[in-house]
Design a protein around this motif. Structure first.
Motif, mmCIF file in Angstrom:
data_model
loop_
_atom_site.group_PDB
_atom_site.id
_atom_site.type_symbol
_atom_site.label_atom_id
_atom_site.label_comp_id
_atom_site.label_asym_id
_atom_site.label_seq_id
_atom_site.Cartn_x
_atom_site.Cartn_y
_atom_site.Cartn_z
ATOM 1 N N ILE A 147 -4.824 0.147 -10.342
ATOM 2 C CA ILE A 147 -4.642 -0.788 -9.236
ATOM 3 C C ILE A 147 -4.386 0.015 -7.967
ATOM 4 N N ILE A 148 -5.053 -0.364 -6.883
ATOM 5 C CA ILE A 148 -4.787 0.212 -5.564
ATOM 6 C C ILE A 148 -4.403 -0.910 -4.623
ATOM 7 N N THR A 149 -3.282 -0.733 -3.916
ATOM 8 C CA THR A 149 -2.778 -1.772 -3.026
ATOM 9 C C THR A 149 -2.354 -1.160 -1.690
ATOM 10 N N ASN A 150 -2.048 -2.034 -0.743
ATOM 11 C CA ASN A 150 -1.334 -1.607 0.453
ATOM 12 C C ASN A 150 0.143 -1.408 0.091
ATOM 13 N N PRO A 151 0.924 -0.687 0.885
ATOM 14 C CA PRO A 151 2.318 -0.417 0.537
ATOM 15 C C PRO A 151 3.173 -1.667 0.353
ATOM 16 N N ALA A 152 2.943 -2.712 1.128
ATOM 17 C CA ALA A 152 3.769 -3.913 1.011
ATOM 18 C C ALA A 152 3.613 -4.569 -0.355
ATOM 19 N N VAL A 153 2.391 -4.665 -0.865
ATOM 20 C CA VAL A 153 2.181 -5.233 -2.199
ATOM 21 C C VAL A 153 2.730 -4.294 -3.265
ATOM 22 N N PHE A 154 2.523 -2.995 -3.092
ATOM 23 C CA PHE A 154 3.042 -2.042 -4.078
ATOM 24 C C PHE A 154 4.547 -2.224 -4.272
ATOM 25 N N ALA A 155 5.263 -2.461 -3.191
ATOM 26 C CA ALA A 155 6.716 -2.607 -3.264
ATOM 27 C C ALA A 155 7.142 -3.842 -4.044
ATOM 28 N N MET A 156 6.301 -4.863 -4.096
ATOM 29 C CA MET A 156 6.686 -6.107 -4.766
ATOM 30 C C MET A 156 6.083 -6.255 -6.163
ATOM 31 N N LEU A 157 5.296 -5.286 -6.615
ATOM 32 C CA LEU A 157 4.711 -5.370 -7.948
ATOM 33 C C LEU A 157 5.788 -5.320 -9.026
ATOM 34 N N PRO A 158 5.658 -6.136 -10.076
ATOM 35 C CA PRO A 158 6.522 -5.957 -11.241
ATOM 36 C C PRO A 158 6.354 -4.556 -11.814
ATOM 37 N N ASP A 159 7.377 -4.062 -12.490
ATOM 38 C CA ASP A 159 7.356 -2.686 -12.978
ATOM 39 C C ASP A 159 6.151 -2.392 -13.873
ATOM 40 N N THR A 160 5.757 -3.375 -14.693
ATOM 41 C CA THR A 160 4.625 -3.139 -15.598
ATOM 42 C C THR A 160 3.327 -2.926 -14.836
ATOM 43 N N LEU A 161 3.165 -3.597 -13.706
ATOM 44 C CA LEU A 161 1.978 -3.410 -12.885
ATOM 45 C C LEU A 161 2.110 -2.185 -11.990
ATOM 46 N N LYS A 162 3.304 -1.942 -11.499
ATOM 47 C CA LYS A 162 3.517 -0.784 -10.626
ATOM 48 C C LYS A 162 3.181 0.513 -11.355
ATOM 49 N N ALA A 163 3.401 0.531 -12.658
ATOM 50 C CA ALA A 163 3.088 1.725 -13.441
ATOM 51 C C ALA A 163 1.596 2.032 -13.441
#
Length: 257
Positions: A107-123
């Motif tokens: 997954i590639i996101t902008n920083p604002a979305v990255f900050a709000m991703l659940p941990d399982t997705l952020k990984a």
């Protein structure tokens, strides 16, 4: 990524309106969609809804801003890459992402979305900000600014937060606008073969702004997308096509079918 998706060599022939693409293109042809020729292997685009679409490419299957019912994506290969432009609910929905990701999805996101991703997705995710870049399976990815410029719209998409993307495939450059007005960074784009350009009020821009920008940066093909507004009304994609004129081929799709 499984072995089938690692087979990236493709050949194409177009005879009497049919296209044969091997090996990944056989899958793509089975889903319909529009095929765009590229020297590194053709790319098939599947509009899904509003701002969401799927691209089957030699580098893998790429989903852009997938939201809504996961069943809408059930006929496509699982995503190898998901691109998210920004946090609004018609572009980002964690529940949808959780339902459609596969074992090797990035997954590639902008920083604002990255900050709000659940941990399982952020990984699974990485972030790039405006002006930044990344790479996926040989595809270059540039984060292009996406923002409002009209005074009464500035709160929707503030400058510096949200991304558009330019994807550099071998022989094809693709621009995904995300939510933006006809900003200088869009007008300054060069060498774009295929573009997805938004137009809806009050959130982004009207049909005249969108057509004017497209006429300036001149992609070979453009999809007007994201053209339904808050009240259900739309900017007219056919009017957009007329305003763009003959220099760019406008691809009309059933985003709201």
């Amino acid at each position: 990524m499984n072995q089938t998706r690692r087979q990236f060599v493709a050949t194409a022939s177009a005879i009497a309106g049919t296209v044969t693409l091997l090996p990944y293109g056989v899958r793509a042809a089975g889903h319909g969609g529009d095929v765009f020729e590229a020297s590194g292997g053709n790319i098939t685009v599947h509009p899904v809804s509003h701002a969401s679409f799927v691209m089957e490419t030699p580098a893998g299957t790429i989903y852009a801003d997938p939201v809504g019912d996961a069943a809408a994506y059930s006929s496509f290969p699982a995503p190898d890459l998901i691109l998210i432009t920004h946090e609004h609910g018609d572009h980002y929905k964690a529940d949808t992402l959780s339902a459609i990701i596969a074992e090797n999805t990035s997954i590639i996101t902008n920083p604002a979305v990255f900050a709000m991703l659940p941990d399982t997705l952020k990984a699974r995710a990485s972030q790039i900000a405006n002006g930044g870049s990344s790479e996926f399976n040989g595809v270059s990815i540039e984060a292009i600014p996406a923002y409002n410029t009209t005074k009464e719209r500035l709160n929707f998409h503030p400058k510096g937060r949200d991304n558009g993307y330019v994807l550099g495939f071998e022989g094809l450059r693709v621009y995904i606008s995300g939510d933006t007005e006809d900003i200088p960074e869009m007008r300054a784009l060069t060498g774009i073969d295929l573009a997805f350009v938004c137009m809806n009020l009050p959130f982004t821009m009207d049909v005249e702004q969108a057509a004017s920008a497209v006429a300036e940066f001149k992609p070979k093909y453009v999809y007007p997308y994201h053209y339904r507004g808050r009240d259900g009304g739309t900017q007219d994609p056919e009017a957009f096509a007329k305003l763009v004129g003959d220099g760019v081929e406008v691809k009309l799709a059933g985003w709201y079918a």
